[in-house]
Design a protein around this motif. Structure first.
Motif, PDB file in Angstrom:
ATOM      1  N   ASN A   1       1.425   6.958  -6.980  1.00  0.00           N
ATOM      2  CA  ASN A   1       0.195   7.612  -7.428  1.00  0.00           C
ATOM      3  C   ASN A   1       0.026   8.986  -6.784  1.00  0.00           C
ATOM      4  O   ASN A   1       0.763   9.398  -5.959  1.00  0.00           O
TER       5      ASN A   1
ATOM      6  N   SER B   1       2.365   1.738  -3.374  1.00  0.00           N
ATOM      7  CA  SER B   1       1.340   2.213  -4.292  1.00  0.00           C
ATOM      8  C   SER B   1       1.080   3.697  -4.126  1.00  0.00           C
ATOM      9  O   SER B   1       0.924   4.437  -5.104  1.00  0.00           O
ATOM     10  N   ASN B   2       1.051   4.151  -2.876  1.00  0.00           N
ATOM     11  CA  ASN B   2       0.838   5.578  -2.593  1.00  0.00           C
ATOM     12  C   ASN B   2       1.946   6.440  -3.185  1.00  0.00           C
ATOM     13  O   ASN B   2       1.708   7.533  -3.679  1.00  0.00           O
ATOM     14  N   GLU B   3       3.167   5.923  -3.159  1.00  0.00           N
ATOM     15  CA  GLU B   3       4.313   6.675  -3.682  1.00  0.00           C
ATOM     16  C   GLU B   3       4.246   6.820  -5.200  1.00  0.00           C
ATOM     17  O   GLU B   3       4.733   7.789  -5.770  1.00  0.00           O
TER      18      GLU B   3
ATOM     19  N   LYS C   1       0.836  -1.211   0.000  1.00  0.00           N
ATOM     20  CA  LYS C   1       0.000   0.000   0.000  1.00  0.00           C
ATOM     21  C   LYS C   1       0.866   1.253   0.000  1.00  0.00           C
ATOM     22  O   LYS C   1       0.595   2.209  -0.748  1.00  0.00           O
ATOM     23  N   GLU C   2       1.902   1.265   0.806  1.00  0.00           N
ATOM     24  CA  GLU C   2       2.791   2.436   0.869  1.00  0.00           C
ATOM     25  C   GLU C   2       3.497   2.647  -0.473  1.00  0.00           C
ATOM     26  O   GLU C   2       3.646   3.785  -0.936  1.00  0.00           O
TER      27      GLU C   2
END
Length: 279
Positions: A279, A275-277, A272-273
């Motif tokens: 997007n 992915s956040n980076e 998740k982390e």
């Protein structure tokens, strides 16, 4: 520019209201529900009603119907669209829509682009349409080898005018594969989650996570059944993937394997982390 919207449901109605609010384009609409048309005119959401025979007066026609109805309407009315004009749809699947519509319209000199506004609500119908539904939302355009870049640019600019914050250009196949994960699987999981017998014992025990996970279980089953079936391969693959992952968590619990559970949770957080980076 003259724009026609076919189908004044949540998406069609919100597009009409956004066009009237944010642009200087003239917007007409066609809907089988007479009261919906009258309401849209009364609210000044459209400039007037239009019939299928009059669609050749419009530069752009946006078809906002269920998938099967979209294909049926476009193919049956191919000769009614303006030669040199543009027709787009807003369906949540693309491969099943783009091919038949593109083929039918190319024969009469009309351009077709498969599009998908990434916004919605857990309600349907014109009465829930709003003029800010697409604020901060993305708009997907799916190109094929037959797509004219000038047409793509024109629809891209229109989407930004309407209020979308970004336009993503994809292909029908890529769209359907990704949307199976980002949207369709989420609706399947939410619908499955609320079928626990514990649902009716949650009062006073639920907070943000419960609300987040159950929100899209309140869906339009007619529309979503159609979307799921038209994208069955990609969606089935995503369901198989999540079943496999859930089985790993269940096995860790059943085996009282604290280390494995810790590793599974850690891996999920890290993904998740990451992915956040991106997007």
């Amino acid at each position: 520019m003259k724009i026609a919207i076919v189908g004044l449901g949540l998406i069609g109605g919100s597009l009409a209201k956004s066009i009237k609010k944010n642009t200087n384009h003239i917007c007409f609409a066609l809907d089988t529900n007479r009261q919906t048309i009258l309401s849209a005119i009364e609210q000044e959401s459209i400039d007037g009603e239009i019939s299928a025979d009059e669609l050749n007066k419009c530069d752009v026609v946006i078809v906002c119907l269920y998938p099967e109805a979209t294909v049926k309407f476009i193919t049956e009315n191919a000769s009614n669209f303006k030669k040199g004009g543009i027709v787009i749809d807003v369906c949540g699947v693309k491969e099943a829509i783009v091919s038949p519509c593109e083929n039918a319209l190319s024969e009469v000199g009309v351009s077709f682009l498969g599009c998908h506004p990434m916004a919605g609500r857990e309600f349907s119908g014109f009465e829930y349409a709003v003029d800010n539904l697409f604020d901060k939302a993305s708009f997907i355009i799916t190109k094929t080898e037959n797509s004219d870049d000038k047409i793509v640019t024109k629809i891209r600019n229109l989407a930004l005018e309407i209020g979308f914050c970004e336009v993503v250009v994809s292909t029908p196949g890529e769209h359907d594969k990704v949307i199976a994960f980002t949207s369709q699987l989420a609706h399947i999981v939410s619908s499955s989650y609320v079928k626990s017998p514990s649902l009716f014992n949650q009062a006073g025990f639920s907070a943000g996570s419960f609300k987040d996970l159950t929100r899209v279980a309140k869906l339009n089953e007619d529309m979503w059944t159609s979307l799921f079936m038209l994208n069955k391969k990609a969606l089935s693959d995503e369901i198989s993937c999540i079943i496999d992952r859930l089985s790993e968590y269940k096995k860790a619990l059943d085996d009282e394997n604290y280390e494995e559970m810790h590793n599974l949770l850690k891996h999920g957080r890290e993904l998740k982390e990451k992915s956040n980076e991106q997007n």
